[in-house]
Motif scaffolding. Structure first.
Motif, PDB file in Angstrom:
ATOM      1  N   ILE A 203       0.656  -1.350  -0.093  1.00 33.70           N
ATOM      2  CA  ILE A 203       0.097  -0.158   0.080  1.00 33.70           C
ATOM      3  C   ILE A 203       0.821   1.304   0.159  1.00 33.70           C
ATOM      4  CG2 ILE A 203      -1.969   1.371   1.118  1.00 33.70           C
ATOM      5  CD1 ILE A 203      -2.731  -1.597   0.256  1.00 33.70           C
ATOM      6  N   LYS A 204       0.763   1.992  -1.123  1.00 30.29           N
ATOM      7  CA  LYS A 204       1.712   3.280  -1.086  1.00 30.29           C
ATOM      8  C   LYS A 204       0.926   4.571  -0.531  1.00 30.29           C
ATOM      9  CE  LYS A 204       3.798   6.391  -4.369  1.00 30.29           C
ATOM     10  NZ  LYS A 204       3.999   6.684  -5.920  1.00 30.29           N
ATOM     11  N   PHE A 205       1.485   5.185   0.214  1.00 28.09           N
ATOM     12  CA  PHE A 205       0.960   6.646   0.576  1.00 28.09           C
ATOM     13  C   PHE A 205       2.006   7.612   0.673  1.00 28.09           C
ATOM     14  CE2 PHE A 205      -0.658   9.364   4.172  1.00 28.09           C
ATOM     15  CZ  PHE A 205      -1.761   9.948   3.430  1.00 28.09           C
ATOM     16  N   GLY A 206       1.956   8.181  -0.761  1.00 24.21           N
ATOM     17  CA  GLY A 206       2.871   9.243  -0.828  1.00 24.21           C
ATOM     18  C   GLY A 206       4.377   8.833  -0.820  1.00 24.21           C
ATOM     19  N   THR A 207       5.202   9.705  -0.117  1.00 20.56           N
ATOM     20  CA  THR A 207       6.696   9.426  -0.519  1.00 20.56           C
ATOM     21  C   THR A 207       7.329   9.496   0.895  1.00 20.56           C
ATOM     22  OG1 THR A 207       7.458  11.318  -1.285  1.00 20.56           O
ATOM     23  CG2 THR A 207       7.032   9.825  -2.850  1.00 20.56           C
ATOM     24  N   ARG A 208       8.576   9.014   1.209  1.00 22.74           N
ATOM     25  CA  ARG A 208       9.205   9.425   2.365  1.00 22.74           C
ATOM     26  C   ARG A 208      10.782   9.886   1.757  1.00 22.74           C
ATOM     27  NH1 ARG A 208       8.832   4.047   3.296  1.00 22.74           N
ATOM     28  NH2 ARG A 208      10.733   2.821   3.465  1.00 22.74           N
ATOM     29  N   THR A 209      11.538  10.704   2.632  1.00 22.70           N
ATOM     30  CA  THR A 209      12.834  10.979   2.333  1.00 22.70           C
ATOM     31  C   THR A 209      13.613   9.763   2.799  1.00 22.70           C
ATOM     32  OG1 THR A 209      12.151  13.259   2.174  1.00 22.70           O
ATOM     33  CG2 THR A 209      14.553  12.659   2.269  1.00 22.70           C
ATOM     34  N   GLU A 210      14.665   9.362   2.109  1.00 25.19           N
ATOM     35  CA  GLU A 210      15.775   8.436   2.759  1.00 25.19           C
ATOM     36  C   GLU A 210      17.050   9.146   2.323  1.00 25.19           C
ATOM     37  OE1 GLU A 210      15.239   4.373   1.657  1.00 25.19           O
ATOM     38  OE2 GLU A 210      13.664   4.205   3.002  1.00 25.19           O
ATOM     39  N   THR A 225      23.211  12.233   0.537  1.00 27.02           N
ATOM     40  CA  THR A 225      22.395  12.391  -0.690  1.00 27.02           C
ATOM     41  C   THR A 225      20.956  12.115  -0.304  1.00 27.02           C
ATOM     42  OG1 THR A 225      24.111  12.141  -2.320  1.00 27.02           O
ATOM     43  CG2 THR A 225      21.870  12.100  -3.121  1.00 27.02           C
ATOM     44  N   GLU A 226      20.225  12.929  -0.389  1.00 23.81           N
ATOM     45  CA  GLU A 226      18.520  12.614   0.228  1.00 23.81           C
ATOM     46  C   GLU A 226      17.960  12.218  -1.087  1.00 23.81           C
ATOM     47  OE1 GLU A 226      16.900  15.970   2.277  1.00 23.81           O
ATOM     48  OE2 GLU A 226      18.066  15.446   4.231  1.00 23.81           O
ATOM     49  N   PHE A 227      17.216  11.370  -1.013  1.00 27.90           N
ATOM     50  CA  PHE A 227      16.006  11.085  -2.387  1.00 27.90           C
ATOM     51  C   PHE A 227      14.651  10.524  -1.771  1.00 27.90           C
ATOM     52  CE2 PHE A 227      18.815   7.532  -1.026  1.00 27.90           C
ATOM     53  CZ  PHE A 227      17.942   6.408  -0.946  1.00 27.90           C
ATOM     54  N   GLU A 228      13.774  10.757  -2.558  1.00 20.49           N
ATOM     55  CA  GLU A 228      12.431  10.207  -2.286  1.00 20.49           C
ATOM     56  C   GLU A 228      12.090   8.849  -2.561  1.00 20.49           C
ATOM     57  OE1 GLU A 228       9.958  12.397  -0.748  1.00 20.49           O
ATOM     58  OE2 GLU A 228      11.945  13.165  -0.258  1.00 20.49           O
ATOM     59  N   VAL A 229      11.485   7.935  -1.798  1.00 20.00           N
ATOM     60  CA  VAL A 229      10.950   6.641  -2.266  1.00 20.00           C
ATOM     61  C   VAL A 229       9.654   6.446  -1.921  1.00 20.00           C
ATOM     62  CG1 VAL A 229      13.360   5.517  -1.771  1.00 20.00           C
ATOM     63  CG2 VAL A 229      11.611   5.915   0.156  1.00 20.00           C
ATOM     64  N   ASP A 230       8.897   5.688  -2.484  1.00 16.40           N
ATOM     65  CA  ASP A 230       7.510   5.427  -2.197  1.00 16.40           C
ATOM     66  C   ASP A 230       7.359   4.953  -0.885  1.00 16.40           C
ATOM     67  OD1 ASP A 230       7.215   5.705  -4.842  1.00 16.40           O
ATOM     68  OD2 ASP A 230       6.611   3.555  -5.405  1.00 16.40           O
ATOM     69  N   ASN A 231       6.548   5.587  -0.195  1.00 17.12           N
ATOM     70  CA  ASN A 231       6.127   5.241   1.376  1.00 17.12           C
ATOM     71  C   ASN A 231       5.201   4.017   1.350  1.00 17.12           C
ATOM     72  OD1 ASN A 231       5.936   5.400   4.127  1.00 17.12           O
ATOM     73  ND2 ASN A 231       4.295   7.106   3.914  1.00 17.12           N
ATOM     74  N   ILE A 232       5.768   2.974   1.477  1.00 11.87           N
ATOM     75  CA  ILE A 232       5.057   1.786   1.742  1.00 11.87           C
ATOM     76  C   ILE A 232       4.551   1.529   3.115  1.00 11.87           C
ATOM     77  CG2 ILE A 232       4.820  -0.720   1.120  1.00 11.87           C
ATOM     78  CD1 ILE A 232       5.105   1.025  -1.262  1.00 11.87           C
ATOM     79  N   ILE A 233       3.398   1.634   3.405  1.00 12.99           N
ATOM     80  CA  ILE A 233       2.831   1.441   4.810  1.00 12.99           C
ATOM     81  C   ILE A 233       2.900   0.167   5.490  1.00 12.99           C
ATOM     82  CG2 ILE A 233       1.968   3.744   4.583  1.00 12.99           C
ATOM     83  CD1 ILE A 233      -0.437   0.832   4.912  1.00 12.99           C
ATOM     84  N   ASN A 234       2.716  -0.843   4.576  1.00 11.04           N
ATOM     85  CA  ASN A 234       2.565  -2.242   5.230  1.00 11.04           C
ATOM     86  C   ASN A 234       3.680  -3.473   4.897  1.00 11.04           C
ATOM     87  OD1 ASN A 234       1.622  -2.049   2.399  1.00 11.04           O
ATOM     88  ND2 ASN A 234       0.649  -3.865   2.653  1.00 11.04           N
ATOM     89  N   ASN A 235       3.714  -4.231   5.987  1.00  9.95           N
ATOM     90  CA  ASN A 235       4.419  -5.398   5.716  1.00  9.95           C
ATOM     91  C   ASN A 235       3.689  -6.729   5.320  1.00  9.95           C
ATOM     92  OD1 ASN A 235       5.648  -7.987   6.428  1.00  9.95           O
ATOM     93  ND2 ASN A 235       6.048  -7.632   8.427  1.00  9.95           N
ATOM     94  N   THR A 236       3.887  -7.047   4.191  1.00 13.16           N
ATOM     95  CA  THR A 236       2.912  -7.797   3.258  1.00 13.16           C
ATOM     96  C   THR A 236       3.229  -9.322   3.554  1.00 13.16           C
ATOM     97  OG1 THR A 236       4.578  -7.881   1.635  1.00 13.16           O
ATOM     98  CG2 THR A 236       2.835  -6.211   1.231  1.00 13.16           C
TER      99      THR A 236
END
Length: 627
Positions: A203-210, A225-236
Motif C-alpha cells: 500500500i503506497k501512501f505518498g513518499t518519504r525521504t531517505e 544524498t537525500e532522495f524520495e522513495v515510495d512510502n509503503i505502509i505495510n508489511n505484506t
C-alpha cells in the motif's frame, strides 16, 4: 458510451442508512475501499497463475492519495478492473465485489478462498464521507474499454467512457463537510497503519525521504544524498503467514516489538496454524503479568486475510486468555456488515476451544520439558493460569497437573504433590486435609510462625485472583478445607481434637472473659477463652474464614454485596493456659487487670496492623508507663 439510470436496490433510503447506521466508525470507509482494491489485485495475480490472464502483471500495489484543496481522496489499484457491464452488475446491484461469480468460476482452484473479498456493502461506505463518488476503471479483459461511473449518494448514477489507460480501478471520493478530518496526511496514515499494516499487497501512501552516505565533506565528515522513495505502509508477509519452521526466536521477538513497541519482551509464544474444521492462523504471546493484575485487554488483534478487523475478541478468545497479546487471522469468523463485532456461532466456539487447548498444551509441554524454567516463570504466568482454571473447567482439567502452589519457603509443588505432602500432618479430627495459606506473609508472620512450630506448611496466595482460586480448590479437592493462617488460633485451624487441658477453673474462665470484655469494650469483638498450648500468644484476634471470604469477594465485585455492607466482626481468643492470663486473673487490682488485658489485646492488634490513630498513641503511652 453514455448512460444514466437508477441503482437497483430495495429501498430509496439505503444511503442514509449507510451513512448513519451501517458503520459505527466513519474511518472504516478507507479499510473497505483499500481491502476491495487489494482483493482486485490478488485476483489478477491469481488469474495469471491459473493461465487465465497472459498480460504483464507489472508492479502490483494499491495507492492512496489525497488533495486537500480539491477535497478528494483517491484509491487506485492495478487489479482486475471492470467493464461497464460489470459496474452495473457489481456496483449498481450493491457491491458484490464480484465474489460470488469469481468463487463459482474458480471453485476448483486451490486457495481460491484466500482471494475472495467478503466485504459486502463495503464499497458504499464511501458515501459516509463523500457527497460524490467517481469510479475510473479498465478491465483486464482483452478489448475492454475504460469506463467511468459517478453517483452523488442518491440512487441515480451515470456511466460514461472513462480515461484510464492501464488495467485496474481508481475510486475518487469528493469529500463532504463531515468528512474533512480525513483530508489530513496524519489522519489517513493513522487509519492505514491501523487497518492495513499487514495487508498482502503493498500500500503506497505518498513518499518519504531517505538518504545515502555520499563521500566526505572538506572536514572529513560524511556527506549524505537525500532522495524520495515510495512510502509503503505495510508489511505484506507478517510472521503468522509463514511456517513456524521458517522462523527464529528473533523473528517472533521482532514482530512482538513491531506490535507493541513499548512492551517488555514476552515470556514465550504459540504459533497457531489450523485449516480444518476452520481456517485460523496467528501468534499469541505470553506477556509478563505481575501480581498487580495489569490486565491490558484488547491486546489481541483480529484480522481477516490480513485486514485488521477489531481488537474486541472476547467471543473468540476465552476471557482468561484476554491477558495474552498477539494476532489471530481467520476468514471463517463471521462478521456483521460493519465487520466490527463478532457474531457467536459454531465456528467461533470451535476456535475458542481450539485456542484454549493449544495454550494448555503449550504450558504442559513447557512444564514437562523444563520444570525449573517453568518455576522461574511462575510469578509471571501463575496469575494467568489460575484465572484460566477459575474461568474454564476444561482448562482446569488440563492445568491441574502443571499449575504450581508456592509456599512461604519458596518451594514449588503441583496441586497433587502438595496435597500429598501436607495431608499426613494436616488432617483434622474429621479426616479432612486442611490447607493453610497466607495472603500477606509480613502482616501474618506471627500466625505463620505458630503454624511452622507444628510443622504445618503455609501456602502463599497473594495474587488478586487467589480468593477465587482458593474457593475453586476447595470445591475440586475431595475431603479438603482451606483456611487462611489468621482465620483462627492454630489449634482450631487444624482441629485434631487433642486440645491441652484447661488450667483455669470455670470461675476463673468467667472472670477472665469479663475482664477482657471490659478492657476491650468493643461490640464487634467477641471474647472467647480457649484451651491452647502455653507456647501460643496470650491473645489472638481473628476473623471467621467464611465471613472474610464473602467480604473480600464483595469488595472484588463478586456478587456478594450483602456481605460487603456488614460490619467487620472479630473473635478475640484468650489463651487460658498462658502464664500472663493466670497473672491477670490472680491480680487483686481491678485497674491493673484492665490495663494488662488491654495491653495484651492491643499487642494482638498491633501484630496485624490493626492498631491505629488514638488507640495506637494510647498503647505507646501505656507501654512507657508499664516499663
Amino acid at each position: 458510451m453514455q448512460e444514466k439510470g437508477t441503482i437497483s436496490i430495495h429501498t430509496e433510503n439505503i444511503f442514509p442508512i449507510i451513512k448513519k447506521f451501517l458503520y459505527s466508525d466513519h474511518e472504516i470507509f478507507l479499510r473497505e475501499l483499500v481491502s476491495n482494491a487489494v482483493d482486485a489485485t490478488q485476483k489478477i495475480k491469481r488469474l495469471a497463475s491459473l493461465g487465465q490472464y497472459n498480460g504483464v502483471l507489472g508492479d502490483l500495489q494499491v495507492e492512496v492519495a489525497f488533495d486537500a484543496d480539491a477535497k478528494t481522496i483517491t484509491i487506485s489499484d492495478n487489479g482486475l478492473g471492470m467493464t461497464a457491464d460489470e459496474i452495473k452488475k457489481y456496483i449498481n446491484q450493491i457491491a458484490f465485489s464480484g465474489a460470488t461469480e469469481f468463487m463459482e468460476k474458480f471453485k476448483d482452484a486451490k486457495d481460491a478462498n484466500e482471494i475472495i473479498g467478503r466485504f459486502g456493502l463495503g464499497f458504499y461506505s464511501a458515501f459516509m464521507v463523500a457527497d460524490q463518488v467517481e469510479i475510473q476503471t479498465l478491465s483486464y479483459q482483452e478489448g475492454a474499454e475504460p469506463a467511468r461511473w459517478i453517483c452523488d449518494g442518491s440512487t441515480e448514477f451515470e456511466i460514461s467512457e472513462g480515461n484510464r489507460t492501464e488495467r485496474g480501478t481508481t475510486i475518487i471520493l469528493h469529500v463532504n463537510a463531515d468528512g474533512e478530518e480525513f483530508l489530513e496526511k496524519h489522519r489517513l496514515e493513522e487509519i492505514l497503519n491501523k487497518y492495513g499494516k499487514f495487508l498482502p499487497v503493498p500500500i503506497k501512501f505518498g513518499t518519504r525521504t531517505e538518504r545515502d552516505e555520499d563521500g566526505e565533506d572538506e572536514e572529513g565528515k560524511p556527506k549524505y544524498t537525500e532522495f524520495e522513495v515510495d512510502n509503503i505502509i505495510n508489511n505484506t508477509n507478517p510472521i503468522w503467514t509463514k511456517a513456524p519452521a521458517d522462523l527464529t526466536d528473533a523473528d517472533y521477538l521482532d514482530f512482538y516489538r513491531e506490535l507493541y513497541p513499548m512492551a517488555e519482551d514476552p515470556l514465550f509464544w504459540i504459533h497457531l496454524n489450523v485449516d480444518y474444521p476452520f481456517n485460523l492462523t496467528g501468534v499469541l504471546y505470553f506477556p509478563k503479568v505481575k501480581n498487580d493484575f495489569e490486565i491490558t485487554k484488547n491486546k489481541i488483534k483480529l484480522y481477516s486475510r490480513q485486514v485488521f478487523i477489531t481488537d474486541e475478541v472476547k467471543d473468540i478468545v476465552p476471557e482468561f486468555l484476554m491477558l495474552l497479546h498477539g494476532v489471530i487471522d481467520s476468514p471463517d469468523i463471521p462478521l456483521n456488515v460493519s465487520r466490527s463485532f463478532l457474531q457467536a456461532d459454531g465456528n467461533v466456539k470451535k476456535i475458542n476451544n481450539y485456542i484454549t487447548k493449544k495454550v494448555a498444551d503449550k504450558l504442559a509441554e513447557l512444564f514437562k520439558a523444563d520444570r525449573k524454567g517453568f518455576e522461574e516463570k511462575w510469578s509471571d504466568i501463575g496469575l494467568f493460569v489460575k484465572y484460566g482454571m477459575v474461568s474454564e473447567d476444561k482448562f482446569y482439567d488440563k492445568a491441574k497437573d502443571f499449575a504450581l502452589i508456592t509456599n512461604t519457603k519458596d518451594e514449588f509443588y503441583t496441586i497433587p504433590e502438595y496435597t500429598e505432602k501436607v495431608k499426613v500432618n494436616q488432617t483434622n479430627k474429621d479426616d479432612a486435609t486442611v490447607l493453610i495459606y497466607t495472603n500477606d506473609p509480613a502482616k501474618q508472620d506471627s500466625f505463620i510462625q505458630s503454624a511452622n512450630k507444628k510443622d504445618y506448611d503455609v501456602m502463599l496466595m497473594n495474587s488478586p485472583i487467589d480468593n477465587h482460586f482458593v474457593a475453586l480448590l476447595e470445591q475440586k479437592l475431595e475431603k479438603t478445607v482451606i483456611k487462611r493462617v489468621d482465620a483462627d488460633v492454630i489449634d482450631k485451624l487444624v482441629n485434631k481434637g487433642d486440645a491441652p487441658a484447661h488450667v483455669l477453673t470455670e470461675e476463673q474462665t468467667t472472670s477472665v472473659k469479663a475482664i477482657f470484655e471490659k478492657a476491650i469494650s468493643k461490640p464487634n469483638m467477641k471474647v472467647e477463652v480457649e484451651s491452647l498450648s502455653p507456647d501460643e500468644l496470650p491473645v489472638t484476634v481473628t476473623m471467621d474464614e467464611f465471613m472474610r471470604r464473602m467480604k473480600e469477594m464483595a469488595a472484588m465485585g463478586g456478587g456478594m454485596s450483602f456481605y460487603g455492607q456488614m460490619p467487620d466482626n472479630y473473635k478475640v481468643s484468650i489463651n487460658g493456659n498462658h502464664k500472663l492470663i493466670s497473672r491477670i486473673v490472680n491480680d487483686g487490682n481491678a485497674e491493673e487487670q484492665t490495663a494488662l488485658a488491654r495491653q495484651a489485646f492491643d499487642l494482638a492488634l498491633l501484630s496485624q496492623g490493626m492498631l491505629t490513630g488514638a488507640e495506637l498513641t494510647e498503647f505507646v503511652n501505656r507501654s512507657v508507663s508499664l516499663i
